[in-house]
Design an enzyme around this catalytic site. Structure first.
Site, PDB file in Angstrom:
ATOM      1  N   SER A   1       4.721   2.445   7.981  1.00 52.57           N
ATOM      2  CA  SER A   1       4.368   1.326   7.105  1.00 52.57           C
ATOM      3  C   SER A   1       5.554   0.896   6.249  1.00 52.57           C
ATOM      4  O   SER A   1       6.168   1.726   5.569  1.00 52.57           O
ATOM      5  CB  SER A   1       3.194   1.710   6.202  1.00 52.57           C
ATOM      6  OG  SER A   1       2.019   1.853   6.934  1.00 52.57           O
TER       7      SER A   1
ATOM      8  N   ASP B   1       0.078  -7.589   1.267  1.00 53.69           N
ATOM      9  CA  ASP B   1       0.551  -6.213   1.461  1.00 53.69           C
ATOM     10  C   ASP B   1       2.076  -6.140   1.512  1.00 53.69           C
ATOM     11  O   ASP B   1       2.648  -5.390   2.299  1.00 53.69           O
ATOM     12  CB  ASP B   1      -0.050  -5.591   2.727  1.00 53.69           C
ATOM     13  CG  ASP B   1       0.066  -4.074   2.725  1.00 53.69           C
ATOM     14  OD1 ASP B   1       0.207  -3.489   1.640  1.00 53.69           O
ATOM     15  OD2 ASP B   1       0.032  -3.471   3.819  1.00 53.69           O
TER      16      ASP B   1
ATOM     17  N   GLY C   1       3.410   6.519   8.390  1.00 55.78           N
ATOM     18  CA  GLY C   1       4.777   6.678   7.892  1.00 55.78           C
ATOM     19  C   GLY C   1       5.665   5.521   8.293  1.00 55.78           C
ATOM     20  O   GLY C   1       6.718   5.298   7.707  1.00 55.78           O
TER      21      GLY C   1
ATOM     22  N   HIS D   1       0.806  -1.218   0.000  1.00 51.46           N
ATOM     23  CA  HIS D   1       0.000   0.000   0.000  1.00 51.46           C
ATOM     24  C   HIS D   1       0.841   1.270   0.000  1.00 51.46           C
ATOM     25  O   HIS D   1       0.332   2.354  -0.273  1.00 51.46           O
ATOM     26  CB  HIS D   1      -0.978  -0.004   1.190  1.00 51.46           C
ATOM     27  CG  HIS D   1      -0.364   0.252   2.528  1.00 51.46           C
ATOM     28  ND1 HIS D   1      -0.057  -0.758   3.430  1.00 51.46           N
ATOM     29  CD2 HIS D   1      -0.009   1.405   3.135  1.00 51.46           C
ATOM     30  CE1 HIS D   1       0.447  -0.221   4.528  1.00 51.46           C
ATOM     31  NE2 HIS D   1       0.488   1.086   4.369  1.00 51.46           N
TER      32      HIS D   1
ATOM     33  N   LEU E   1      -8.558 -23.616  -4.228  1.00 52.64           N
ATOM     34  CA  LEU E   1      -9.400 -24.698  -3.732  1.00 52.64           C
ATOM     35  C   LEU E   1     -10.846 -24.435  -4.126  1.00 52.64           C
ATOM     36  O   LEU E   1     -11.544 -25.317  -4.585  1.00 52.64           O
ATOM     37  CB  LEU E   1      -9.265 -24.826  -2.211  1.00 52.64           C
ATOM     38  CG  LEU E   1     -10.136 -25.889  -1.540  1.00 52.64           C
ATOM     39  CD1 LEU E   1      -9.846 -27.256  -2.106  1.00 52.64           C
ATOM     40  CD2 LEU E   1      -9.912 -25.885  -0.041  1.00 52.64           C
ATOM     41  N   GLY E   2     -11.301 -23.187  -3.943  1.00 51.93           N
ATOM     42  CA  GLY E   2     -12.604 -22.804  -4.449  1.00 51.93           C
ATOM     43  C   GLY E   2     -13.752 -22.926  -3.478  1.00 51.93           C
ATOM     44  O   GLY E   2     -14.777 -23.511  -3.811  1.00 51.93           O
ATOM     45  N   VAL E   3     -13.567 -22.397  -2.260  1.00 46.88           N
ATOM     46  CA  VAL E   3     -14.672 -22.397  -1.302  1.00 46.88           C
ATOM     47  C   VAL E   3     -14.812 -21.039  -0.642  1.00 46.88           C
ATOM     48  O   VAL E   3     -13.879 -20.246  -0.611  1.00 46.88           O
ATOM     49  CB  VAL E   3     -14.480 -23.468  -0.190  1.00 46.88           C
ATOM     50  CG1 VAL E   3     -14.500 -24.856  -0.751  1.00 46.88           C
ATOM     51  CG2 VAL E   3     -13.210 -23.202   0.605  1.00 46.88           C
TER      52      VAL E   3
END
Length: 497
Positions: A240, A165, A238, A135, A296-298
């Site tokens: 971060s 991030d 600052g 970010h 996986l798709g859940v």
């Protein structure tokens, strides 16, 4: 949604590296002189002084320039408040108002402006690789790195990973000798251990603060791989991208976020990305500029006390599956809505947010065993993880029935209603047309326009099926309702008053 997370469950499928990790970030591994406070039995009075001196030059100031187009002013979306556990999302009728008030005239070109922001980072090795938060550099037109001696470099963004991030930058040091950090082992950190944060809060370079590890494995709703280290070391705007260090001066986290109750966001709880999680990301960013993940798709959510009671579970551990994506590994393996995942690839899933993290350490293409509880029975499925693509981040009755014990009035979902609610027009379910603000369903976050798929694990494709599922409910009964809102689904559990 507070307790729901669209996983399309992912894993870091790291490409085979053409170089050893030690050559990338562990230049100090065999140089004990780079470490400080090795003997921790007695903390020397100058312990923090040694860390500050050692890290001087390794922590950098990062400034970015962004081109921002002024957005059109839109009001806040309506929906459940931040403390309501029900499903979240825009009211399906809000767009009608927005399209009316923000029509073609609002799409006229808006003036552009340039904005600058500040953050922190740390030097990974002498080749000029620098770690920071995604970010800090996201959408940046230009990234500038300033060293402790005020020398400036224009940085190239090697790769970014919004899901964790983490971002990797590169500068060309030329004849400048860079000081680098030593990466530690965040898994070995314990709650109560002393840590030090270094960064550039409010642009004040190389500010040093001290605190302890307040908690580990924190999920704060930032993304699917939330696994933060919580600390009371002062972290401010600052900071971060700066390092969180142990008393040996080794980086154990990347400062990323604060939760503040003070004016201006200057006082609060700090959160850092564990460095062991970041290591996998950094290697992949270095090799390919991106992170390859598996799917996986859940859709999963937290198992609450009322969910456990309704599903007859022994406890609240595991991850409750509230949806299974079509044509996904989970679907092909036989995993169903209502299953509670208790173990993945041999790792016990104690809390729901551990599941995406466990999968995140599984190579793409690996076949894993997934254990679930279904209708009180333990079952095991063999699932092969596939690659997650970037774009995947998954007969009407006459009139409504009267308001029931749940405090809802429902109607058969018609194709026209399905289209306006942005769901499959062939979906067989009922839709909430009215809801009692003092009722049990409203208290748990269900709203007008929500689609009811199941009541107590029974499908309700018609109003008659809904009435049958709710007609015998009485005071004190636990109710489990599967709600769909847009692309999201969520189990809502509550006890009838």
């Amino acid at each position: 949604m507070k307790h729901c997370l669209l996983i399309l469950i992912s894993a870091f499928g790291l490409a085979s590296s053409s170089f050893a990790a030690e050559q990338f970030w562990l230049e100090g591994k065999d140089h004990p002189e780079l470490r400080v406070n090795v003997d921790l039995k007695t903390l020397a009075p100058d312990a923090y002084l040694k860390i500050a001196e050692r890290m001087n030059g390794a922590v950098v100031n990062i400034s970015t320039t962004q081109v921002i187009r002024s957005p059109r002013a839109r009001g806040p979306r309506r929906g459940p408040g931040p403390n309501q556990p029900g499903p979240r999302g825009p009211n399906p009728f809000d767009d009608l108002f927005e399209d009316f008030f923000f029509g073609p005239f609002s799409e006229m070109p808006q003036p552009e402006r340039r904005a600058q922001s500040l953050g922190s980072g740390f030097i990974l090795n002498s080749a000029g690789y620098i770690v920071t938060n995604n970010h800090v550099v996201e959408q940046a037109e230009k990234v500038k790195v300033v060293l402790a001696d005020d020398s400036e470099f224009e940085a190239k963004v090697v790769g970014r990973d919004p899901k964790t991030d983490v971002a990797l930058l590169k500068i060309e040091p030329k004849n400048v000798s860079l000081k680098s950090v030593v990466l530690g082992d965040s898994d070995r950190m314990r709650v109560g251990e002393v840590v030090v944060a270094i960064g550039n809060p409010f642009g004040l370079s190389n500010s040093v603060t001290q605190g302890i590890v307040s908690a580990k494995e924190r999920s704060i709703g930032a993304g699917p791989y939330d696994d933060f280290i919580q600390t009371d070391a002062s972290i401010n705007p600052g900071n971060s991208g700066g390092p969180l260090l142990d008393l040996q001066g080794e980086v154990i986290g990347i400062n990323a976020a604060i939760v503040s109750s003070g004016a201006g966001g200057s006082v609060g709880i700090g959160f850092a990305i564990p460095i062991n999680l970041a290591k996998k990301v950094l290697l992949s960013l270095r090799e390919t500029g991106k992170v390859v993940r598996g799917r996986l798709g859940v859709l999963i959510q937290k198992v609450g006390a009322e969910h456990a009671a309704a599903l007859k579970l022994p406890d609240k551990t595991g991850a409750l599956v509230s949806d299974v994506q079509e044509d996904s590994p989970a679907k092909k393996a036989g995993i169903k809505v209502g299953d509670v995942v208790t173990r993945f690839d041999g790792k016990r899933i104690k809390d729901w947010h551990e599941l995406p993290i466990a999968v995140a350490n599984t190579p793409v293409g690996k076949k894993v065993q997934v254990e679930v509880i279904r209708d009180g029975k333990q079952m095991t499925f063999s699932v092969t993880i596939v690659e997650l693509k970037d774009e995947e981040v998954e007969t009407s009755t006459s009139g409504p029935v009267g308001s029931d014990r749940l405090g809802m009035t429902v109607q058969k979902l018609t194709p026209e209603m399905a289209s306006s609610l942005d769901v499959d027009k062939n979906l067989e379910a009922v839709v909430v047309t009215e809801i009692d603000p003092n009722g049990a369903a409203y208290a748990k976050g269900i709203r007008q326009g929500d689609i009811i798929l199941e009541v107590n694990r029974k499908r309700v494709p018609t109003v008659a099926a809904y009435k049958s599922a709710t007609s015998k409910l009485k005071k004190g009964d636990t109710v489990l309702v599967l709600v769909k809102r847009g692309a999201s689904t969520l189990f809502v559990a509550f006890t009838l008053p």
